[in-house]
Write a protein that holds these residues in place. Structure first.
Motif, PDB file in Angstrom:
ATOM      1  N   ASP A  11       0.869  -1.173   0.000  1.00  0.00           N
ATOM      2  CA  ASP A  11       0.000   0.000   0.000  1.00  0.00           C
ATOM      3  C   ASP A  11       0.911   1.229   0.000  1.00  0.00           C
ATOM      4  N   LYS A  12       1.175   1.745  -1.181  1.00  0.00           N
ATOM      5  CA  LYS A  12       2.104   2.868  -1.285  1.00  0.00           C
ATOM      6  C   LYS A  12       1.543   4.135  -0.652  1.00  0.00           C
ATOM      7  N   SER A  13       0.247   4.292  -0.672  1.00  0.00           N
ATOM      8  CA  SER A  13      -0.334   5.517  -0.094  1.00  0.00           C
ATOM      9  C   SER A  13      -0.109   5.574   1.404  1.00  0.00           C
ATOM     10  N   SER A  14      -0.093   4.408   2.039  1.00  0.00           N
ATOM     11  CA  SER A  14       0.140   4.344   3.486  1.00  0.00           C
ATOM     12  C   SER A  14       1.577   3.999   3.819  1.00  0.00           C
ATOM     13  N   LYS A  15       2.387   3.701   2.792  1.00  0.00           N
ATOM     14  CA  LYS A  15       3.789   3.298   2.998  1.00  0.00           C
ATOM     15  C   LYS A  15       3.832   2.089   3.935  1.00  0.00           C
ATOM     16  N   TYR A  16       3.118   1.062   3.517  1.00  0.00           N
ATOM     17  CA  TYR A  16       2.916  -0.101   4.380  1.00  0.00           C
ATOM     18  C   TYR A  16       2.968  -1.335   3.504  1.00  0.00           C
ATOM     19  N   ILE A  17       3.780  -2.310   3.905  1.00  0.00           N
ATOM     20  CA  ILE A  17       3.823  -3.563   3.158  1.00  0.00           C
ATOM     21  C   ILE A  17       3.587  -4.720   4.112  1.00  0.00           C
ATOM     22  N   SER A  18       3.008  -5.789   3.593  1.00  0.00           N
ATOM     23  CA  SER A  18       2.667  -6.945   4.418  1.00  0.00           C
ATOM     24  C   SER A  18       3.024  -8.236   3.695  1.00  0.00           C
ATOM     25  N   LEU A  19       3.235  -9.253   4.499  1.00  0.00           N
ATOM     26  CA  LEU A  19       3.409 -10.611   3.989  1.00  0.00           C
ATOM     27  C   LEU A  19       2.513 -11.521   4.808  1.00  0.00           C
ATOM     28  N   PHE A  20       1.728 -12.328   4.121  1.00  0.00           N
ATOM     29  CA  PHE A  20       0.865 -13.294   4.788  1.00  0.00           C
ATOM     30  C   PHE A  20       1.300 -14.694   4.395  1.00  0.00           C
ATOM     31  N   ILE A  21       1.364 -15.565   5.382  1.00  0.00           N
ATOM     32  CA  ILE A  21       1.682 -16.965   5.138  1.00  0.00           C
ATOM     33  C   ILE A  21       0.493 -17.784   5.583  1.00  0.00           C
ATOM     34  N   ARG A  22      -0.141 -18.459   4.619  1.00  0.00           N
ATOM     35  CA  ARG A  22      -1.310 -19.288   4.949  1.00  0.00           C
ATOM     36  C   ARG A  22      -0.863 -20.686   5.334  1.00  0.00           C
ATOM     37  N   ASP A  23      -1.724 -21.354   6.124  1.00  0.00           N
ATOM     38  CA  ASP A  23      -1.462 -22.749   6.491  1.00  0.00           C
ATOM     39  C   ASP A  23      -0.005 -22.918   6.950  1.00  0.00           C
ATOM     40  N   SER A  24       0.379 -22.149   7.940  1.00  0.00           N
ATOM     41  CA  SER A  24       1.783 -22.137   8.369  1.00  0.00           C
ATOM     42  C   SER A  24       2.230 -23.523   8.858  1.00  0.00           C
ATOM     43  N   GLN A  25       3.502 -23.799   8.600  1.00  0.00           N
ATOM     44  CA  GLN A  25       4.125 -25.065   8.964  1.00  0.00           C
ATOM     45  C   GLN A  25       5.307 -24.798   9.890  1.00  0.00           C
ATOM     46  N   PRO A  26       5.703 -25.779  10.692  1.00  0.00           N
ATOM     47  CA  PRO A  26       6.894 -25.587  11.530  1.00  0.00           C
ATOM     48  C   PRO A  26       8.122 -25.207  10.705  1.00  0.00           C
ATOM     49  N   SER A  27       8.176 -25.658   9.441  1.00  0.00           N
ATOM     50  CA  SER A  27       9.314 -25.311   8.584  1.00  0.00           C
ATOM     51  C   SER A  27       9.313 -23.836   8.174  1.00  0.00           C
ATOM     52  N   ASP A  28       8.226 -23.135   8.458  1.00  0.00           N
ATOM     53  CA  ASP A  28       8.186 -21.693   8.192  1.00  0.00           C
ATOM     54  C   ASP A  28       8.855 -20.895   9.312  1.00  0.00           C
ATOM     55  N   SER A  29       9.239 -21.569  10.375  1.00  0.00           N
ATOM     56  CA  SER A  29       9.917 -20.889  11.485  1.00  0.00           C
ATOM     57  C   SER A  29      11.252 -20.341  10.995  1.00  0.00           C
ATOM     58  N   ALA A  30      11.366 -19.034  11.017  1.00  0.00           N
ATOM     59  CA  ALA A  30      12.545 -18.359  10.467  1.00  0.00           C
ATOM     60  C   ALA A  30      12.411 -16.877  10.788  1.00  0.00           C
ATOM     61  N   THR A  31      13.389 -16.123  10.354  1.00  0.00           N
ATOM     62  CA  THR A  31      13.293 -14.669  10.443  1.00  0.00           C
ATOM     63  C   THR A  31      12.919 -14.130   9.066  1.00  0.00           C
ATOM     64  N   TYR A  32      11.948 -13.247   9.031  1.00  0.00           N
ATOM     65  CA  TYR A  32      11.470 -12.685   7.772  1.00  0.00           C
ATOM     66  C   TYR A  32      11.867 -11.213   7.709  1.00  0.00           C
ATOM     67  N   LEU A  33      12.555 -10.876   6.645  1.00  0.00           N
ATOM     68  CA  LEU A  33      13.070  -9.518   6.463  1.00  0.00           C
ATOM     69  C   LEU A  33      12.353  -8.841   5.309  1.00  0.00           C
ATOM     70  N   CYS A  34      11.844  -7.631   5.561  1.00  0.00           N
ATOM     71  CA  CYS A  34      11.373  -6.845   4.441  1.00  0.00           C
ATOM     72  C   CYS A  34      12.552  -6.014   3.927  1.00  0.00           C
ATOM     73  N   ALA A  35      12.546  -5.729   2.650  1.00  0.00           N
ATOM     74  CA  ALA A  35      13.623  -4.959   2.048  1.00  0.00           C
ATOM     75  C   ALA A  35      13.046  -4.104   0.936  1.00  0.00           C
ATOM     76  N   ILE A  36      13.567  -2.917   0.829  1.00  0.00           N
ATOM     77  CA  ILE A  36      13.004  -1.955  -0.121  1.00  0.00           C
ATOM     78  C   ILE A  36      14.153  -1.222  -0.796  1.00  0.00           C
ATOM     79  N   HIS A  37      13.972  -0.850  -2.069  1.00  0.00           N
ATOM     80  CA  HIS A  37      14.955   0.068  -2.644  1.00  0.00           C
ATOM     81  C   HIS A  37      14.310   1.080  -3.567  1.00  0.00           C
ATOM     82  N   GLU A  38      15.042   2.170  -3.750  1.00  0.00           N
ATOM     83  CA  GLU A  38      14.541   3.282  -4.544  1.00  0.00           C
ATOM     84  C   GLU A  38      14.691   2.978  -6.028  1.00  0.00           C
TER      85      GLU A  38
END
Lengths: 113, 116
Positions: free
Chosen positions: A66-93
């Protein structure tokens, strides 16, 4: 104030639940948005890459911008134990020809069986 | 596609010695490569950006004489930690970017350096 804000967590969810992650940013010149997953003692792995507002889906993952709000999201459905990790957002101009990334702090996610 | 390798994956060395870490893009040509270091439970900290055939650009606070970067070809960049000390112990990660301006960075698996 950091250019990209991300709650470090940890975020603990039961297996099968939806994981919801988000970042906010301050620079409206940011045009490219990424989510990386990093397991302990490993390099980050690109999950999602988008450059427009709206939703992008790939399997169990949905990235939302959502560029108007300067907000980004990530959704993970049906999460699994293998999804256990660190999630990093990254942006560039768009004007940064080298593509230097601004990272969030990373959110640690724990999916419990 | 977009696979990046690093070698070695871990290294232990004595204080005062130099250590070289290699970063290779295996299935694409990388016009730009980046070097990061990461401390436990922290995000990635960019150390330097390098373009093939050019001198690297270092971030503020990173000693260019201590962390020597060479980007000799479109598929190989090296980071040499000179006269390593225990405080240089960290996780070093490289990334590579293809030529397209809209492309993003693809990361290597990282190198864990321990200086005794």
């Amino acid at each position: 104030q950091k250019e990209v804000e991300q709650d470090p967590g940890p975020l603990s969810v039961p297996e099968g639940a939806i994981v919801s992650l988000n970042c906010t940013y301050s620079n409206s010149a940011f045009q490219y948005f990424m989510w990386y997953r990093q397991y302990s003692r490993k390099g980050p792995e690109l999950l999602m890459y988008t450059y427009s507002s709206g939703n992008k889906e790939d399997g169990r993952f949905t990235a939302q911008v959502d560029k108007s709000s300067k907000y980004i999201s990530l959704f993970i459905r049906d999460s699994q134990p293998s999804d256990s990790a660190t999630y990093l957002c990254a942006i560039h101009e768009a004007t940064d020809s080298w593509g230097k990334l601004q990272f969030g702090a990373g959110t640690q996610v724990v999916v419990t069986p | 596609g977009a696979v990046v390798s690093q070698h070695p994956s871990w290294v232990i060395c004595k204080s005062g010695t130099s250590v070289k870490i290699e970063c290779r893009s295996l299935d694409f040509q990388a016009t730009t490569m980046f070097w990061y270091r990461q401390f436990p439970k922290q995000s990635l900290m960019l150390m330097a950006t390098s373009n093939e055939g050019s001198k690297a650009t270092y971030e503020q606070g990173v000693e260019k004489d201590k962390f020597l970067i060479n980007h000799a070809s479109l598929t190989l960049s090296t980071l040499t930690v000179t006269s390593a000390h225990p405080e240089d112990s960290s996780f070093y990660i490289c990334s590579a970017r293809r030529q397209a301006s809209t492309d993003t960075q693809y990361f290597g698996p990282g190198t864990r350096l321990t200086v005794l």
